[in-house]
Design a protein around this motif. Sequence first.
Motif, PDB file in Angstrom:
ATOM      1  N   GLY A  45      -1.939  13.247   0.229  1.00  0.00           N
ATOM      2  CA  GLY A  45      -1.792  12.402  -0.937  1.00  0.00           C
ATOM      3  C   GLY A  45      -0.700  11.368  -0.752  1.00  0.00           C
ATOM      4  N   THR A  46      -0.316  10.772  -1.870  1.00  0.00           N
ATOM      5  CA  THR A  46       0.696   9.722  -1.882  1.00  0.00           C
ATOM      6  C   THR A  46       2.079  10.333  -2.009  1.00  0.00           C
ATOM      7  OG1 THR A  46      -0.871   8.264  -2.977  1.00  0.00           O
ATOM      8  CG2 THR A  46       1.433   7.608  -3.040  1.00  0.00           C
ATOM      9  N   LEU A  57       0.349   7.283   2.521  1.00  0.00           N
ATOM     10  CA  LEU A  57      -0.368   8.546   2.425  1.00  0.00           C
ATOM     11  C   LEU A  57       0.183   9.498   3.479  1.00  0.00           C
ATOM     12  CD1 LEU A  57      -4.068   7.362   1.990  1.00  0.00           C
ATOM     13  CD2 LEU A  57      -2.531   8.237   0.238  1.00  0.00           C
ATOM     14  N   THR A  91       2.158  10.800   8.463  1.00  0.00           N
ATOM     15  CA  THR A  91       1.460   9.744   7.733  1.00  0.00           C
ATOM     16  C   THR A  91       0.008   9.696   8.210  1.00  0.00           C
ATOM     17  OG1 THR A  91       2.098   8.064   9.328  1.00  0.00           O
ATOM     18  CG2 THR A  91       3.523   8.354   7.406  1.00  0.00           C
ATOM     19  N   LYS A 142       0.840  -1.177   0.000  1.00  0.00           N
ATOM     20  CA  LYS A 142       0.000   0.000   0.000  1.00  0.00           C
ATOM     21  C   LYS A 142       0.886   1.242   0.000  1.00  0.00           C
ATOM     22  CE  LYS A 142      -4.196   1.508   2.193  1.00  0.00           C
ATOM     23  NZ  LYS A 142      -5.089   1.349   3.327  1.00  0.00           N
ATOM     24  N   GLU A 143       0.515   2.202  -0.838  1.00  0.00           N
ATOM     25  CA  GLU A 143       1.305   3.428  -0.913  1.00  0.00           C
ATOM     26  C   GLU A 143       1.113   4.237   0.363  1.00  0.00           C
ATOM     27  OE1 GLU A 143      -0.399   4.987  -4.516  1.00  0.00           O
ATOM     28  OE2 GLU A 143       1.376   4.401  -5.635  1.00  0.00           O
ATOM     29  N   ILE A 145       4.076  15.156  -3.770  1.00  0.00           N
ATOM     30  CA  ILE A 145       2.850  14.498  -3.312  1.00  0.00           C
ATOM     31  C   ILE A 145       1.877  14.397  -4.486  1.00  0.00           C
ATOM     32  CG2 ILE A 145       0.890  14.642  -1.723  1.00  0.00           C
ATOM     33  CD1 ILE A 145       3.452  14.431  -0.212  1.00  0.00           C
ATOM     34  N   ARG A 146       1.304  13.197  -4.678  1.00  0.00           N
ATOM     35  CA  ARG A 146       0.244  13.045  -5.678  1.00  0.00           C
ATOM     36  C   ARG A 146      -1.084  13.063  -4.939  1.00  0.00           C
ATOM     37  NH1 ARG A 146       0.430   7.809  -8.834  1.00  0.00           N
ATOM     38  NH2 ARG A 146       1.771   7.865  -7.413  1.00  0.00           N
ATOM     39  N   ASN A 152      -5.975   7.740   5.562  1.00  0.00           N
ATOM     40  CA  ASN A 152      -6.661   8.106   4.331  1.00  0.00           C
ATOM     41  C   ASN A 152      -6.747   9.638   4.265  1.00  0.00           C
ATOM     42  OD1 ASN A 152      -8.583   8.620   6.235  1.00  0.00           O
ATOM     43  ND2 ASN A 152     -10.049   7.125   5.502  1.00  0.00           N
ATOM     44  N   CYS A 153      -6.985  10.133   3.076  1.00  0.00           N
ATOM     45  CA  CYS A 153      -7.061  11.579   2.870  1.00  0.00           C
ATOM     46  C   CYS A 153      -8.507  12.021   3.012  1.00  0.00           C
ATOM     47  CB  CYS A 153      -6.543  11.955   1.484  1.00  0.00           C
ATOM     48  SG  CYS A 153      -4.776  11.745   1.310  1.00  0.00           S
TER      49      CYS A 153
END
Length: 157
Positions: A118-119, A105, A151, A102-103, A131-132, A154-155
């Motif tokens: 983001g990622t 966040l 970290t 998992k990327e 950041i994506r 979730n966003c």
Amino acid sequence: MGKDAFTGLSGWARLVGGVFTAAAVGGAAFAVVSAYKAAYGWPVEVDLGNDHLLTTWFHNRRERLKQAASQLGRAVVLALCSLGALTVAIGCIWFWPRSGPKEALVEVTRGTDAKVCGTLLSFKTDRELRIRRPNGDVETFGAADLRSVKTVGNCPS
């Protein structure tokens, strides 16, 4: 803690692997019991106190040979089915496609107190953070513009 062989497997792979593992263990247990019964019968106490009881016991022992052959055949079939189920379970664990890691966040707070989530992407230069966002846009931050980075699970939408 030991290695988790199910890490990264989908729910279906876990279910199939678990069901076939349980079937393999159950089949092996029944094969052992059936083979034992074929070889020795089930242990029971028998009264051989007179000639009639001894003759009856001997007659029953001779009839039991037919049952023993059937039980031994069942034991072999169960053992082979157990081996097949174990092969399927191991195949699921070894060969079922796994999801990648998992990327990470992150939530970045800029010097202006604006937050970006983001990622985290790889760095292109020193002192730069990329950041994506969930919509796919990529933002680049200089180190001087960062207040904090943490970290998150979730966003926020």
